[in-house]
Each structure stands twice: as structure tokens, then as C-alpha cells.
Design a protein around this motif. Sequence first.
Motif, PDB file in Angstrom:
ATOM      1  N   GLU A 222      -0.075  -3.879   2.757  1.00 47.29           N
ATOM      2  CA  GLU A 222       1.038  -3.231   3.460  1.00 47.29           C
ATOM      3  C   GLU A 222       2.094  -4.250   3.874  1.00 47.29           C
ATOM      4  OE1 GLU A 222      -0.761  -0.972   6.622  1.00 47.29           O
ATOM      5  OE2 GLU A 222      -1.783   0.333   5.182  1.00 47.29           O
ATOM      6  N   LYS A 223       1.655  -5.429   4.305  1.00 48.81           N
ATOM      7  CA  LYS A 223       2.611  -6.479   4.673  1.00 48.81           C
ATOM      8  C   LYS A 223       3.411  -6.927   3.444  1.00 48.81           C
ATOM      9  CE  LYS A 223       0.347  -9.745   6.758  1.00 48.81           C
ATOM     10  NZ  LYS A 223      -0.331 -10.734   7.612  1.00 48.81           N
TER      11      LYS A 223
ATOM     12  N   HIS B 231      -4.317  -4.070   4.962  1.00 45.93           N
ATOM     13  CA  HIS B 231      -3.393  -4.677   5.925  1.00 45.93           C
ATOM     14  C   HIS B 231      -2.474  -5.678   5.212  1.00 45.93           C
ATOM     15  CE1 HIS B 231      -1.852  -6.172   9.710  1.00 45.93           C
ATOM     16  NE2 HIS B 231      -2.184  -7.400   9.351  1.00 45.93           N
TER      17      HIS B 231
ATOM     18  N   GLU C  86      -3.178   4.279  -0.255  1.00 53.76           N
ATOM     19  CA  GLU C  86      -3.773   5.287   0.627  1.00 53.76           C
ATOM     20  C   GLU C  86      -4.835   6.128  -0.071  1.00 53.76           C
ATOM     21  OE1 GLU C  86      -0.925   7.572   2.802  1.00 53.76           O
ATOM     22  OE2 GLU C  86       0.252   5.804   3.299  1.00 53.76           O
TER      23      GLU C  86
ATOM     24  N   ALA D 120       2.455   2.075  -2.485  1.00 50.19           N
ATOM     25  CA  ALA D 120       2.015   2.363  -1.115  1.00 50.19           C
ATOM     26  C   ALA D 120       1.161   3.628  -1.087  1.00 50.19           C
ATOM     27  CB  ALA D 120       3.230   2.517  -0.193  1.00 50.19           C
TER      28      ALA D 120
END
Length: 148
Positions: free
Chosen positions: A19-20, A16, A104, A100
Amino acid sequence: MNDGNEWQLALPEFLHEAEKLLAKSEECLSHLHMIRNDSDAIDCMKISLIKLAEKADALALQAISEFSRHIQYLIANAENPLHLHDQALDALHDCLTLLAWQLELIDAKTGQLTLDETEQTTLIATVILQIPQKDFSTKPQQRMHHTS
């Protein structure tokens, strides 16, 4: 190696936050496409990448922390960071996209990130071509260039 239970609790929070931080970096890049000499946007991107690297270090995600640090270093060591052209910004965008994607790929159970470092190495080389550096003799030690 990460402890399974601790890892499974820490990973969602890390993802989280990561990602920010990546979103913030992307915003800065978009801003730089419009206003080339915005030192605040460059500083914000460098700070976001360092924070991402530190958070990745805390979870022993070496590939992500080293790649984040390397990108930040190339921005910080740019001969003229306030005049990055489109190709330089595109190369940085490709690096953020790879980061990114790598987030994942982290195994939620083991915390392992198995990846071929070739793409990281290629993107770093592209960034170096697009963003002239002040002094190549002071590059950070790179573990990315070893062959497996």
C-alpha cells in the motif's frame, strides 16, 4: 503454494508495504500531471513498482509481481517518458487502481489470488496505446496473454 502460518504472518506486512509503494506511485502520477518532465517522479514510480514486484515474488503472488513489472517496463521503455499526456497518465492510474484492488482480493488464509487476467491484459494494451514504446521486439515475456 504458501504455508498457512508463515503466510498469515507475512501477509499483513506485505500488504502494508504494498500500500505504501502504491501510494508513492500515485503521488508520482499526480506530480506528473502537474510537471510532465519530472524524471525524478518517473524514476520513483519505476522503483516503487519494481519493489512491489519483488515483494510480491517473495510471497509467490505471481499475478501481482508480473503486472507490476509489466507496468514498470512500459514506463521504462517509453519512447519519451518525460512527455506522458493525460490519457497515458490516466491509463497508468487505472493500472495502479487494479493493483490496489487485487491486493484486497488476496485470501488471507491461503495466500491465493484468484482472478481473471482479462482486465490486466486490457489495461496493459491501453497503456501500450497511450505510451509509444521504443522497440516492441524487446518486450518481456508475458504470461498474461495465455488463455485459460
